[in-house]
Design a protein around this motif. Structure first.
Motif, PDB file in Angstrom:
ATOM      1  N   ASN A  96       0.838  -1.175   0.000  1.00 34.65           N
ATOM      2  CA  ASN A  96       0.000   0.000   0.000  1.00 34.65           C
ATOM      3  C   ASN A  96       0.885   1.240   0.000  1.00 34.65           C
ATOM      4  OD1 ASN A  96      -1.479   2.244   1.270  1.00 34.65           O
ATOM      5  ND2 ASN A  96      -3.153   0.778   1.418  1.00 34.65           N
ATOM      6  N   ALA A  97       0.600   2.165  -0.867  1.00 35.07           N
ATOM      7  CA  ALA A  97       1.419   3.373  -1.013  1.00 35.07           C
ATOM      8  C   ALA A  97       1.466   4.194   0.271  1.00 35.07           C
ATOM      9  CB  ALA A  97       0.889   4.220  -2.161  1.00 35.07           C
ATOM     10  N   TYR A  98       0.352   4.306   0.970  1.00 32.37           N
ATOM     11  CA  TYR A  98       0.333   5.093   2.202  1.00 32.37           C
ATOM     12  C   TYR A  98       1.161   4.432   3.299  1.00 32.37           C
ATOM     13  CZ  TYR A  98      -3.396   7.727  -0.011  1.00 32.37           C
ATOM     14  OH  TYR A  98      -4.119   8.490  -0.871  1.00 32.37           O
ATOM     15  N   GLN A  99       1.015   3.138   3.458  1.00 27.41           N
ATOM     16  CA  GLN A  99       1.794   2.423   4.468  1.00 27.41           C
ATOM     17  C   GLN A  99       3.276   2.497   4.157  1.00 27.41           C
ATOM     18  OE1 GLN A  99      -0.285  -1.307   4.238  1.00 27.41           O
ATOM     19  NE2 GLN A  99      -1.489  -0.860   6.069  1.00 27.41           N
ATOM     20  N   ASN A 100       3.634   2.441   2.887  1.00 26.59           N
ATOM     21  CA  ASN A 100       5.042   2.548   2.494  1.00 26.59           C
ATOM     22  C   ASN A 100       5.620   3.914   2.828  1.00 26.59           C
ATOM     23  OD1 ASN A 100       4.994  -0.061   1.502  1.00 26.59           O
ATOM     24  ND2 ASN A 100       4.595   0.578  -0.608  1.00 26.59           N
ATOM     25  N   ARG A 101       4.764   4.929   2.920  1.00 31.40           N
ATOM     26  CA  ARG A 101       5.209   6.273   3.288  1.00 31.40           C
ATOM     27  C   ARG A 101       5.193   6.478   4.798  1.00 31.40           C
ATOM     28  NH1 ARG A 101       1.531   9.987  -0.174  1.00 31.40           N
ATOM     29  NH2 ARG A 101       2.412  11.547   1.217  1.00 31.40           N
ATOM     30  N   GLY A 102       4.838   5.453   5.566  1.00 27.85           N
ATOM     31  CA  GLY A 102       4.848   5.541   7.023  1.00 27.85           C
ATOM     32  C   GLY A 102       3.573   6.079   7.636  1.00 27.85           C
ATOM     33  N   ASP A 119      -3.232  -3.827   4.887  1.00 23.71           N
ATOM     34  CA  ASP A 119      -3.244  -4.489   3.577  1.00 23.71           C
ATOM     35  C   ASP A 119      -4.228  -3.851   2.605  1.00 23.71           C
ATOM     36  OD1 ASP A 119      -1.325  -6.370   4.468  1.00 23.71           O
ATOM     37  OD2 ASP A 119      -2.918  -7.587   5.351  1.00 23.71           O
TER      38      ASP A 119
END
Length: 70
Positions: free
Chosen positions: A1-7, A41
């Protein structure tokens, strides 16, 4: 997920709006959270047992009452 990858750990819209209004009126604002649902997820889910969230809210309210009574 793009948001999770950005913290990014949480999503909230209501508190953001309230805090924006407070800031635009040169006022202080406070937001406190008791998290119940999840976007892990990329899928939204809410647990069937909401008692942990209810306990969290109780703790938040008790802390607020304690703070305001001093």
């Amino acid at each position: 997920n793009a948001y999770q990858n950005r913290g990014i750990l949480a999503v909230d819209m209501e508190a953001a709006a309230m805090l924006s209004v407070a800031e635009s009126n040169s006022r202080s604002g406070l937001a406190a959270f008791s998290i119940s649902d999840s976007l892990a997820d990329g899928k939204w889910s809410m647990p069937k047992d909401l008692s942990p969230a209810q306990i969290g809210l109780f703790i938040l309210f008790e802390a607020l009452i304690d703070f305001l009574s001093k």
